[in-house]
Write an enzyme that holds these catalytic residues in place. Structure first.
Site, mmCIF file in Angstrom:
data_model
loop_
_atom_site.group_PDB
_atom_site.id
_atom_site.type_symbol
_atom_site.label_atom_id
_atom_site.label_comp_id
_atom_site.label_asym_id
_atom_site.label_seq_id
_atom_site.Cartn_x
_atom_site.Cartn_y
_atom_site.Cartn_z
ATOM 1 N N TYR A 9 -8.480 14.014 -8.622
ATOM 2 C CA TYR A 9 -7.511 13.282 -9.439
ATOM 3 C C TYR A 9 -6.608 14.249 -10.192
ATOM 4 O O TYR A 9 -5.376 14.109 -10.180
ATOM 5 C CB TYR A 9 -8.250 12.375 -10.414
ATOM 6 C CG TYR A 9 -7.357 11.540 -11.290
ATOM 7 C CD1 TYR A 9 -6.737 10.400 -10.788
ATOM 8 C CD2 TYR A 9 -7.137 11.875 -12.626
ATOM 9 C CE1 TYR A 9 -5.914 9.617 -11.595
ATOM 10 C CE2 TYR A 9 -6.320 11.112 -13.439
ATOM 11 C CZ TYR A 9 -5.716 9.969 -12.922
ATOM 12 O OH TYR A 9 -4.901 9.209 -13.724
ATOM 13 N N ASP A 35 0.881 -1.166 0.000
ATOM 14 C CA ASP A 35 0.000 0.000 0.000
ATOM 15 C C ASP A 35 0.914 1.209 0.000
ATOM 16 O O ASP A 35 1.540 1.526 1.018
ATOM 17 C CB ASP A 35 -0.912 0.008 1.222
ATOM 18 C CG ASP A 35 -1.860 1.212 1.253
ATOM 19 O OD1 ASP A 35 -1.716 2.111 0.400
ATOM 20 O OD2 ASP A 35 -2.728 1.263 2.144
ATOM 21 N N LYS A 81 -2.499 14.784 -9.844
ATOM 22 C CA LYS A 81 -1.569 14.587 -10.952
ATOM 23 C C LYS A 81 -0.773 15.856 -11.256
ATOM 24 O O LYS A 81 0.405 15.787 -11.624
ATOM 25 C CB LYS A 81 -2.325 14.091 -12.187
ATOM 26 C CG LYS A 81 -2.918 12.694 -12.007
ATOM 27 C CD LYS A 81 -1.862 11.652 -11.669
ATOM 28 C CE LYS A 81 -2.409 10.261 -11.541
ATOM 29 N NZ LYS A 81 -1.383 9.227 -11.312
#
Length: 258
Positions: free
Chosen positions: A154, A61, A158
């Protein structure tokens, strides 16, 4: 000649799997690391069965800094060194910014941003110990170049990875360590299936129409397959890319031009 060693996170499926398999074909020892033990083992077993290389698998993880550092220690203990670290693992969810669930946002930032940060830290620490450089490759996205609607968290993660990679490239260049990123557009993976299904549901259209709408934006007329991204990573770890660092390279078939 001593073989090179690569860690690829999130390599149990999709883009990560294609990268792991490509590096194995390029004669790397590959550590297949994924949060899903079954998929990691499957990829590792396939690489070994095809005799295209040699792989081991690890459950990871990447949101856990301790786990990432322990992984590097285990891989170095097993193979003797580390040459390439691919921060491929990441997650996504689709929702408007105002409706985004805080738990999902926090988990996404933990995995995508912190996980990449820990990967850079752990890899660079080992590369510095070895004293002969190394390659770090991060997964960014087209959403790191132009923010996407319904992908606020998201896209933010990024964009952060692009900035983090540039900072790391500047700090680590003196040690012969390069840091670059790949920015995929539309890639046919299980994650893309989820994105199209959820986006279509919100827009009130079919997943097939949603997919066609985005493919229509691609100059080359098709979505990517994971192997297209693996081609770029293969180049970025090659001798031909030794003078490239701090870059985030679009691989989107011509969706956006910058």
């Amino acid at each position: 000649m001593v073989k090179k060693v690569a860690i690829v996170t999130g390599s149990g499926r999709g883009i990560g799997r294609a990268i792991a398999e490509r590096l194995a074909q390029e004669d790397y020892y590959v550590a297949v690391a994924d949060i899903d033990q079954d998929t990691a083992k499957h990829v590792s077993d396939n690489i070994n069965a095809t005799k295209s290389g040699y792989a081991t698998y690890y459950v990871l993880d990447i949101a856990s800094r301790t786990a990432v550092f322990e992984l590097v220690e285990k891989v170095v203990a097993h193979f003797g060194r580390l040459d390439v670290f691919v921060n491929n693992a990441g997650i996504a969810f689709i929702d408007s910014i105002i409706d985004s669930d805080p738990t999902q946002v926090e988990r996404l930032f933990d995995v995508n941003i912190k996980g990449t940060f820990w990967g850079i830290q752990a890899a660079a620490t080992q590369f510095k110990k070895q004293g002969d450089g190394g390659r770090i490759i991060n997964a960014a996205s087209l959403a790191a170049v132009e923010g996407s609607a319904l992908q606020g968290a998201y896209s933010a993660s990024k964009f952060a990875i692009r900035g983090l990679g540039q900072s790391a490239a500047k700090e680590l260049a003196g040690d012969g360590i390069t840091v670059n990123a790949y920015d995929p557009g539309i890639v046919l993976t299980p994650m893309r299936d989820y994105i199209d299904q959820k986006t279509a549901s919100i827009k009130g259209i079919t997943p097939e129409l949603q997919r066609q709408n985005v493919v229509n934006e691609i100059a080359l007329g098709r979505a990517a397959v994971p192997e297209d991204i693996a081609d770029l990573v293969q180049f970025l770890v090659s001798p031909g890319a030794k003078y490239i660092t701090g870059q985030s390279i679009l691989i989107d078939g011509g969706m956006r031009f910058h």
